[in-house]
Design a protein around this motif. Structure first.
Motif, PDB file in Angstrom:
ATOM      1  N   LYS A 178      43.394 -84.897  -1.972  1.00  0.00           N
ATOM      2  CA  LYS A 178      43.052 -84.458  -3.324  1.00  0.00           C
ATOM      3  C   LYS A 178      42.891 -82.944  -3.383  1.00  0.00           C
ATOM      4  N   SER A 179      42.187 -82.403  -2.359  1.00  0.00           N
ATOM      5  CA  SER A 179      42.008 -80.949  -2.325  1.00  0.00           C
ATOM      6  C   SER A 179      43.349 -80.241  -2.192  1.00  0.00           C
ATOM      7  N   GLN A 180      44.212 -80.793  -1.317  1.00  0.00           N
ATOM      8  CA  GLN A 180      45.537 -80.202  -1.167  1.00  0.00           C
ATOM      9  C   GLN A 180      46.327 -80.322  -2.458  1.00  0.00           C
ATOM     10  N   PHE A 181      46.165 -81.467  -3.127  1.00  0.00           N
ATOM     11  CA  PHE A 181      46.859 -81.650  -4.404  1.00  0.00           C
ATOM     12  C   PHE A 181      46.380 -80.633  -5.433  1.00  0.00           C
ATOM     13  N   LEU A 182      45.046 -80.399  -5.453  1.00  0.00           N
ATOM     14  CA  LEU A 182      44.514 -79.412  -6.392  1.00  0.00           C
ATOM     15  C   LEU A 182      45.040 -78.013  -6.075  1.00  0.00           C
ATOM     16  N   ASP A 183      45.107 -77.689  -4.772  1.00  0.00           N
ATOM     17  CA  ASP A 183      45.655 -76.385  -4.396  1.00  0.00           C
ATOM     18  C   ASP A 183      47.103 -76.248  -4.849  1.00  0.00           C
ATOM     19  N   ASN A 184      47.875 -77.310  -4.619  1.00  0.00           N
ATOM     20  CA  ASN A 184      49.286 -77.253  -5.018  1.00  0.00           C
ATOM     21  C   ASN A 184      49.429 -77.156  -6.525  1.00  0.00           C
ATOM     22  N   ILE A 185      48.596 -77.950  -7.229  1.00  0.00           N
ATOM     23  CA  ILE A 185      48.672 -77.917  -8.691  1.00  0.00           C
ATOM     24  C   ILE A 185      48.270 -76.541  -9.213  1.00  0.00           C
ATOM     25  N   SER A 186      47.213 -75.967  -8.605  1.00  0.00           N
ATOM     26  CA  SER A 186      46.785 -74.639  -9.056  1.00  0.00           C
ATOM     27  C   SER A 186      47.887 -73.613  -8.837  1.00  0.00           C
ATOM     28  N   HIS A 187      48.577 -73.746  -7.696  1.00  0.00           N
ATOM     29  CA  HIS A 187      49.673 -72.811  -7.430  1.00  0.00           C
ATOM     30  C   HIS A 187      50.802 -73.008  -8.430  1.00  0.00           C
ATOM     31  N   GLU A 188      51.160 -74.268  -8.665  1.00  0.00           N
ATOM     32  CA  GLU A 188      52.280 -74.538  -9.562  1.00  0.00           C
ATOM     33  C   GLU A 188      51.944 -74.217 -11.015  1.00  0.00           C
ATOM     34  N   LEU A 189      50.660 -74.373 -11.405  1.00  0.00           N
ATOM     35  CA  LEU A 189      50.288 -74.103 -12.796  1.00  0.00           C
ATOM     36  C   LEU A 189      49.977 -72.627 -13.029  1.00  0.00           C
ATOM     37  N   LYS A 190      49.346 -71.995 -12.051  1.00  0.00           N
ATOM     38  CA  LYS A 190      48.992 -70.591 -12.249  1.00  0.00           C
ATOM     39  C   LYS A 190      50.202 -69.676 -12.231  1.00  0.00           C
ATOM     40  N   THR A 191      51.236 -70.073 -11.507  1.00  0.00           N
ATOM     41  CA  THR A 191      52.427 -69.229 -11.476  1.00  0.00           C
ATOM     42  C   THR A 191      53.098 -69.146 -12.844  1.00  0.00           C
ATOM     43  N   PRO A 192      53.387 -70.282 -13.522  1.00  0.00           N
ATOM     44  CA  PRO A 192      53.931 -70.146 -14.879  1.00  0.00           C
ATOM     45  C   PRO A 192      52.954 -69.495 -15.846  1.00  0.00           C
ATOM     46  N   LEU A 193      51.634 -69.695 -15.629  1.00  0.00           N
ATOM     47  CA  LEU A 193      50.660 -69.011 -16.480  1.00  0.00           C
ATOM     48  C   LEU A 193      50.778 -67.494 -16.322  1.00  0.00           C
ATOM     49  N   SER A 194      50.990 -67.069 -15.083  1.00  0.00           N
ATOM     50  CA  SER A 194      51.182 -65.634 -14.868  1.00  0.00           C
ATOM     51  C   SER A 194      52.412 -65.133 -15.614  1.00  0.00           C
ATOM     52  N   LEU A 195      53.462 -65.938 -15.608  1.00  0.00           N
ATOM     53  CA  LEU A 195      54.689 -65.552 -16.306  1.00  0.00           C
ATOM     54  C   LEU A 195      54.496 -65.536 -17.815  1.00  0.00           C
ATOM     55  N   ILE A 196      53.542 -66.331 -18.297  1.00  0.00           N
ATOM     56  CA  ILE A 196      53.255 -66.335 -19.742  1.00  0.00           C
ATOM     57  C   ILE A 196      52.369 -65.151 -20.116  1.00  0.00           C
ATOM     58  N   LEU A 197      51.321 -64.915 -19.313  1.00  0.00           N
ATOM     59  CA  LEU A 197      50.343 -63.891 -19.663  1.00  0.00           C
ATOM     60  C   LEU A 197      50.832 -62.471 -19.392  1.00  0.00           C
ATOM     61  N   ALA A 198      51.659 -62.315 -18.335  1.00  0.00           N
ATOM     62  CA  ALA A 198      52.080 -60.958 -17.969  1.00  0.00           C
ATOM     63  C   ALA A 198      52.803 -60.223 -19.090  1.00  0.00           C
ATOM     64  N   PRO A 199      53.777 -60.846 -19.810  1.00  0.00           N
ATOM     65  CA  PRO A 199      54.465 -60.106 -20.883  1.00  0.00           C
ATOM     66  C   PRO A 199      53.659 -59.983 -22.176  1.00  0.00           C
ATOM     67  N   LEU A 200      52.517 -60.716 -22.272  1.00  0.00           N
ATOM     68  CA  LEU A 200      51.788 -60.724 -23.544  1.00  0.00           C
ATOM     69  C   LEU A 200      51.268 -59.341 -23.909  1.00  0.00           C
ATOM     70  N   GLU A 201      50.792 -58.625 -22.910  1.00  0.00           N
ATOM     71  CA  GLU A 201      50.213 -57.307 -23.185  1.00  0.00           C
ATOM     72  C   GLU A 201      51.248 -56.381 -23.820  1.00  0.00           C
ATOM     73  N   SER A 202      52.457 -56.347 -23.239  1.00  0.00           N
ATOM     74  CA  SER A 202      53.491 -55.482 -23.823  1.00  0.00           C
ATOM     75  C   SER A 202      53.958 -55.998 -25.174  1.00  0.00           C
ATOM     76  N   LEU A 203      54.004 -57.323 -25.354  1.00  0.00           N
ATOM     77  CA  LEU A 203      54.397 -57.879 -26.650  1.00  0.00           C
ATOM     78  C   LEU A 203      53.383 -57.529 -27.732  1.00  0.00           C
ATOM     79  N   GLN A 204      52.087 -57.594 -27.392  1.00  0.00           N
ATOM     80  CA  GLN A 204      51.066 -57.241 -28.379  1.00  0.00           C
ATOM     81  C   GLN A 204      51.122 -55.761 -28.737  1.00  0.00           C
ATOM     82  N   LEU A 205      51.536 -54.920 -27.797  1.00  0.00           N
ATOM     83  CA  LEU A 205      51.663 -53.490 -28.087  1.00  0.00           C
ATOM     84  C   LEU A 205      52.897 -53.194 -28.932  1.00  0.00           C
ATOM     85  N   ASN A 206      53.943 -53.985 -28.745  1.00  0.00           N
ATOM     86  CA  ASN A 206      55.200 -53.714 -29.439  1.00  0.00           C
ATOM     87  C   ASN A 206      55.298 -54.389 -30.803  1.00  0.00           C
TER      88      ASN A 206
END
Length: 712
Positions: free
Chosen positions: A209-237
């Motif tokens: 379960k712990s390993q599953f949570l680690d894997n899920i966090s990795h798989e979910l946080k990576t696309p979240l990073s891809l979503i949040l990273a461009p937001l700052e420049s989009l809000q400025l533009n």
């Protein structure tokens, strides 16, 4: 018979074998061949029963009352207790014309004696002390005066009865009891083994379960990073109101999703690891800010929400803000979820007995009484239609509160609503605290020649990082640790940004491989991972990572971290270059520091050149071999650390020793050039002038002149 007396010597044997014996009244004659012996042998008989050598009646030892009046010779069976003592018998012989004194006897106690024992007529008594429990048979036989033995006769059967604890029933009970004990032990061992297997399975399941949570966090946080990273420049533009509203919604929900992922990770941690106290901060503004974040959602659903502060003064807590946020937002979110449109949610803060009490009252669907006792267990949900959830939020709230010494209580009525009351220990506010932040000096901006290696297995994340750094640095990329290690050994990047969870070789293994290799030990490494827990950070820092940043990350923060690491590396390289001077004293650092390997490498360089600078045939290949490196690796390493090639360093060191000889000796310039390893005086002069802008002769004259001036 003429008489019992016979005359000595008066005997005669006739030719036919007949015998004649003379006596006082005549003679007797007889034929021995015609003589007939007695037809019957004596018959043995028991005469007395002895107990401890005392004659005793048989009545107490008979099995049947009808035998009580009989003599022992008429008794067939007797029974004795185990503790009766010495059992004995007296016997004799009957049915014979001869006197009993002429007989011999043989006896055997079947069940005890292995063979017959012999005795004479004077000892007609046998004794058996302390007979073991069991069945016995006494057998006797008699030999008459003619030497004929009677047949063995069974005289008596008797039984020695054991005590109750040695009886057959007792032994059967012992066997049964032993069987029961063995069964109980086996059952206990089986249950223990089964419990151990269950425990192992539970531990393995928890690990998975712990390993599953680690894997899920990795798989979910990576696309979240891809979503949040461009937001700052989009809000400025995009400054228009509609775009700002939509972008804010994307950011808010992305951050909420990130919070839920962190809650899963918090729930999987042990309480002792999750608890974290910080400097006290006021609770009322903290709650108001959290409630304000939900205001739009309450308005969209048509729910009236109010926040009332009854604390009447400073009310501070020392909980980790993320944990306090989890507690409040989970309860407010549940109130929002289970309250119908047009309902009300009231949030109040009060203080009593040095405890802060936060009450969240709603007019929602309520909770049935049989569910109120289990509502705080994991994966337990109120039976409600069209409501999504996992049953984790309240379990997380209770776990966090118990860790910090708090409590949560519930009062609810179906159809009228619920009231969750949270109690938290208060802490006195700190006064006069100074800020720990120090002013940051603006670092020199790195130039475009600096190389960054990005090791990331996710294609989109790797492209995002390449886009982020491509305008400032020369970027290289790898999809796993093995590929990244190979690039480090051939390209020698100035900094490595690596993910942690990757196939083939993860970030920790890559970091360890870089630090244990002399060629790459100096390269700064920044670990970038979705695993943001303390253990993961400590593991990276223990492996001598230069920095650790969790996903999702803020692009500007990452840029600043990279620029800072490169600036620190540049400062260290400048100091290392100064240590390269031939006459610079060695610097000893803590072996645990990453930089100590660089200084050790510098001292090894100096020692090798110190031993070989005078040898004009000393080559780069020999230099590299002395350091157990290839010439290519040595060139990359020295270029990265000192911005020098091996040949430049050898030449500069020879010139330093030449300077010393020019100042301190009267040797000719040609001899000095030869001593420091130059093959020709002209080449030595050109190199010396290129470094000092004066010829060796002028350098010596200036040095002597300065020495005379200083002495005056």
């Amino acid at each position: 018979m003429q008489h019992n007396s016979f005359i000595l010597g008066a005997a005669y044997q006739a030719q036919n074998g007949e015998l004649f014996f003379g006596g006082i009244n005549g003679f007797n004659q007889f034929d021995p061949l015609k003589l007939k012996l007695a037809a019957t042998t004596p018959e043995p008989v028991l005469t007395e029963l002895l107990i401890n050598n005392q004659a005793i009646a048989t009545a107490p030892y008979t099995k049947h009352e009808t035998q009580a009046a009989k003599l022992i010779s008429y008794i067939q069976t007797l029974s004795f207790n185990k503790g009766v003592g010495v059992i004995g018998f007296k016997f004799s012989a009957l049915n014979s014309p001869s006197a009993p004194q002429q007989y011999q006897y043989a006896y055997k106690l079947a069940g005890f004696d292995k063979q017959f024992l012999y005795t004479n007529a004077q000892q007609r008594q046998i004794n058996y002390p302390q007979l073991p429990a069991g069945d016995y048979q006494l057998q006797l036989k008699v030999k008459d005066q003619y030497g004929q033995w009677s047949n063995a006769k069974a005289m008596l059967d008797f039984t020695v009865v054991p005590p109750w604890w040695q009886s057959r029933l007792a032994y059967a009970g012992y066997v049964l009891l032993t069987g029961v004990i063995i069964w109980l032990i086996a059952a206990s061992l089986y249950r223990a083994k089964l419990a151990e297997q269950t425990s192992n399975q539970a531990r393995e399941l928890n690990r998975l379960k712990s390993q599953f949570l680690d894997n899920i966090s990795h798989e979910l946080k990576t696309p979240l990073s891809l979503i949040l990273a461009p937001l700052e420049s989009l809000q400025l533009n995009h400054k228009d109101q509609a775009s700002q509203k939509q972008l804010s919604m994307i950011k808010r929900n992305s951050l909420r999703l990130l919070t839920l992922i962190n809650q899963l990770l918090q729930l999987s941690q042990r309480p002792s690891c999750a608890i974290h106290y910080v400097s006290p901060y006021p609770l009322a503004p903290f709650i108001k800010q959290l409630v304000a974040d939900f205001t739009v959602l309450f308005e969209q659903k048509g729910i009236h929400v109010t926040m009332t502060d009854l604390s009447q003064g400073s009310c501070c807590i020392a909980l980790e803000p993320e944990h306090a946020t989890s507690i409040i937002t989970n309860l407010v979110s549940n109130a929002l979820k289970y309250t119908h449109s047009g309902g009300q949610v009231e949030i109040s803060l009060s203080v009593h007995n040095n405890m802060a009490h936060i009450a969240i009252v709603d007019t929602g669907i309520g909770i049935e009484k049989h569910q109120q006792g289990i509502i705080f267990e994991r994966f337990t949900r109120v039976a409600a239609q069209n409501q999504n959830g996992s049953g984790i939020g309240l379990a997380l709230v209770k776990q966090l509160l118990e860790q910090y010494g708090g409590q949560i209580s519930l009062t609810s009525e179906v159809g009228k609503g619920s009231c969750f009351t949270v109690s938290l220990p208060l802490t006195e506010a700190e006064h006069g605290a100074t800020s720990l932040a120090a002013p940051v000096n603006e670092a020199t901006r790195p130039n475009n020649s600096q190389k960054l290696l990005i090791v990331e297995d996710n294609d989109e994340m790797r492209e995002l990082l390449l886009t982020l750094f491509a305008t400032e640095y020369h970027c290289l990329s790898a999809i796993n640790g093995e590929q990244g290690l190979a690039i480090c050994q051939t390209e020698m990047p100035d900094l490595v940004i690596s993910d942690v969870m990757m196939p083939c070789m993860d970030g920790y293994q890559l970091l360890n491989a870089l630090r244990t290799n002399n060629i790459t030990s100096h390269i700064p490494v920044l670990l970038l991972s979705a695993k943001a827990d303390t253990q993961s950070r400590l593991k990276g820092l223990d492996l001598l990572a230069d920095d650790f940043l969790s996903k999702p990350f803020e692009p500007q923060l990452l840029l600043s971290r990279v620029q800072g690491l490169l600036s620190i590396r540049a400062v260290l390289n400048r100091h290392l270059a100064k240590q390269l001077a031939a006459h610079a004293p060695p610097l000893v650092l803590d072996p645990q520091l990453t930089q100590s390997k660089d200084y050790q490498f510098t001292e090894r360089l100096k020692n090798i050149i110190r031993d070989n600078y005078h040898n004009e045939a000393f080559s780069i290949e020999e230099f590299a071999a002395g350091l157990y490196l290839s010439p290519r690796a040595l060139q990359l390493k020295m270029k990265a650390l000192y911005n020098l090639t091996p040949s430049d360093y050898i030449r500069n060191t020879r010139l330093e020793y030449a300077e010393k000889l020019l100042s301190d000796s009267d040797l000719s310039i040609g001899l000095i050039a030869e001593k420091v390893g130059f093959s020709s005086q002209s080449y030595f002069a050109r190199c010396f002038k290129a470094k000092h802008n004066v010829s060796p002769k002028q350098f010596r004259e200036n040095t002597n002149l300065n020495a005379k001036t200083s002495s005056v």
